[in-house]
Scaffold this motif. Structure first.
Motif, PDB file in Angstrom:
ATOM      1  N   GLU A 166     -74.755  26.985 -36.852  1.00  0.00           N
ATOM      2  CA  GLU A 166     -74.658  27.432 -35.475  1.00  0.00           C
ATOM      3  C   GLU A 166     -75.970  27.130 -34.773  1.00  0.00           C
ATOM      4  OE1 GLU A 166     -73.753  31.620 -33.354  1.00  0.00           O
ATOM      5  OE2 GLU A 166     -72.585  31.129 -35.141  1.00  0.00           O
ATOM      6  N   LYS A 167     -75.892  26.300 -33.737  1.00  0.00           N
ATOM      7  CA  LYS A 167     -77.091  25.913 -32.994  1.00  0.00           C
ATOM      8  C   LYS A 167     -76.767  25.948 -31.505  1.00  0.00           C
ATOM      9  CE  LYS A 167     -80.548  22.362 -32.508  1.00  0.00           C
ATOM     10  NZ  LYS A 167     -80.999  21.039 -32.877  1.00  0.00           N
ATOM     11  N   ASP A 168     -77.499  26.741 -30.764  1.00  0.00           N
ATOM     12  CA  ASP A 168     -77.312  26.889 -29.315  1.00  0.00           C
ATOM     13  C   ASP A 168     -75.881  27.282 -28.962  1.00  0.00           C
ATOM     14  OD1 ASP A 168     -79.964  26.135 -29.001  1.00  0.00           O
ATOM     15  OD2 ASP A 168     -79.449  24.008 -28.750  1.00  0.00           O
ATOM     16  N   GLY A 169     -75.275  28.131 -29.780  1.00  0.00           N
ATOM     17  CA  GLY A 169     -73.931  28.613 -29.528  1.00  0.00           C
ATOM     18  C   GLY A 169     -72.816  27.685 -29.974  1.00  0.00           C
ATOM     19  N   ALA A 170     -73.159  26.485 -30.410  1.00  0.00           N
ATOM     20  CA  ALA A 170     -72.138  25.545 -30.882  1.00  0.00           C
ATOM     21  C   ALA A 170     -72.151  25.504 -32.405  1.00  0.00           C
ATOM     22  CB  ALA A 170     -72.416  24.157 -30.320  1.00  0.00           C
ATOM     23  N   ARG A 182     -84.557  23.824 -40.732  1.00  0.00           N
ATOM     24  CA  ARG A 182     -84.194  24.944 -41.604  1.00  0.00           C
ATOM     25  C   ARG A 182     -85.417  25.821 -41.887  1.00  0.00           C
ATOM     26  NH1 ARG A 182     -79.569  25.398 -45.287  1.00  0.00           N
ATOM     27  NH2 ARG A 182     -79.762  27.510 -46.014  1.00  0.00           N
ATOM     28  N   GLU A 183     -86.579  25.168 -42.122  1.00  0.00           N
ATOM     29  CA  GLU A 183     -87.799  25.918 -42.427  1.00  0.00           C
ATOM     30  C   GLU A 183     -88.282  26.713 -41.221  1.00  0.00           C
ATOM     31  OE1 GLU A 183     -90.391  22.849 -43.828  1.00  0.00           O
ATOM     32  OE2 GLU A 183     -89.430  22.772 -45.795  1.00  0.00           O
ATOM     33  N   ARG A 184     -88.075  26.188 -40.010  1.00  0.00           N
ATOM     34  CA  ARG A 184     -88.509  26.895 -38.803  1.00  0.00           C
ATOM     35  C   ARG A 184     -87.528  27.982 -38.397  1.00  0.00           C
ATOM     36  NH1 ARG A 184     -89.419  22.374 -34.511  1.00  0.00           N
ATOM     37  NH2 ARG A 184     -87.463  21.781 -35.433  1.00  0.00           N
ATOM     38  N   GLY A 185     -86.359  28.044 -39.049  1.00  0.00           N
ATOM     39  CA  GLY A 185     -85.384  29.083 -38.733  1.00  0.00           C
ATOM     40  C   GLY A 185     -84.479  28.723 -37.573  1.00  0.00           C
ATOM     41  N   VAL A 186     -84.478  27.466 -37.156  1.00  0.00           N
ATOM     42  CA  VAL A 186     -83.619  27.039 -36.056  1.00  0.00           C
ATOM     43  C   VAL A 186     -82.167  27.028 -36.489  1.00  0.00           C
ATOM     44  CG1 VAL A 186     -83.107  25.135 -34.483  1.00  0.00           C
ATOM     45  CG2 VAL A 186     -85.465  25.701 -35.009  1.00  0.00           C
ATOM     46  N   LEU A 187     -81.919  26.600 -37.722  1.00  0.00           N
ATOM     47  CA  LEU A 187     -80.547  26.529 -38.221  1.00  0.00           C
ATOM     48  C   LEU A 187     -80.230  27.773 -39.039  1.00  0.00           C
ATOM     49  CD1 LEU A 187     -80.447  22.848 -39.487  1.00  0.00           C
ATOM     50  CD2 LEU A 187     -79.551  23.721 -37.351  1.00  0.00           C
TER      51      LEU A 187
END
Length: 178
Positions: free
Chosen positions: A88-92, A168-173
């Motif tokens: 889930e990224k930016d609601g998508a 993934r490491e930055r927590g974006v995903l």
């Protein structure tokens, strides 16, 4: 028979984590298309196991340099324990895969690609002499182009896979099992 000289021997990329397999395939295909290479897919198998999917893909791009020389690359993609995940990224929601990948690059230069110099022993001997002394500069150019293209695709594959690792490491995903 034409002579294949192994120039790049088992240049490997290993990766474990989230990736987009179809995006990786498209990126490799687009790279060779942009550079004017012809394309071949020798093997594409998938096996479904209790731990996940196992894949084997062997790609064989090639480029005719001259009437005498041909550059060839063999790309083997091995995947183990591949499972579908939904990111889930930016609601998508984006469908991706998670598992282990190993990609192996081999590079060859083929001389006498039409087998014209193999018909008689004297022609074979002359081809060997011409290879070593007369066509030395042409062979060096073919080898240099092969090194350049394989190094470029190797770095592009590494950066393509590391995009998912760094996000993934930055927590974006955030992953959700499908």
């Amino acid at each position: 028979m034409a002579e294949d000289r192994l120039i790049i021997d088992q240049l490997k990329v290993t990766y474990e984590g989230v990736f987009d397999l179809s995006g990786l395939y498209r990126m490799i295909n687009a790279f060779y298309y942009e550079r004017g290479w012809d394309w071949g897919e020798k093997l594409n198998t998938e096996q479904i196991l209790p731990t996940g999917r196992s894949i084997k893909i062997e790609l064989t791009p090639f480029k005719n340099i001259t009437d005498f020389y041909k550059n060839m690359v063999r790309i083997r993609i091995y995947g183990n324990d591949i499972k579908r995940v939904e990111i889930e990224k930016d609601g998508a929601k984006i469908p991706l895969q998670e598992g282990k990948l190993m990609i192996v690059f081999d590079g060859y230069v083929r001389s006498d690609r039409y087998n014209r110099w193999e018909k008689k022993p004297l022609l074979w001997f002359l081809r060997t002499i011409f290879d070593k002394y007369v066509f030395k500069e042409h062979y060096a150019k073919a080898e240099q182009w092969l090194y350049s293209d394989v190094e470029d695709i190797y770095l592009r594959v590494k950066s393509f896979l590391n995009v998912y690792r760094s996000q993934r490491e930055r927590g974006v995903l955030g992953t959700q099992w499908w």
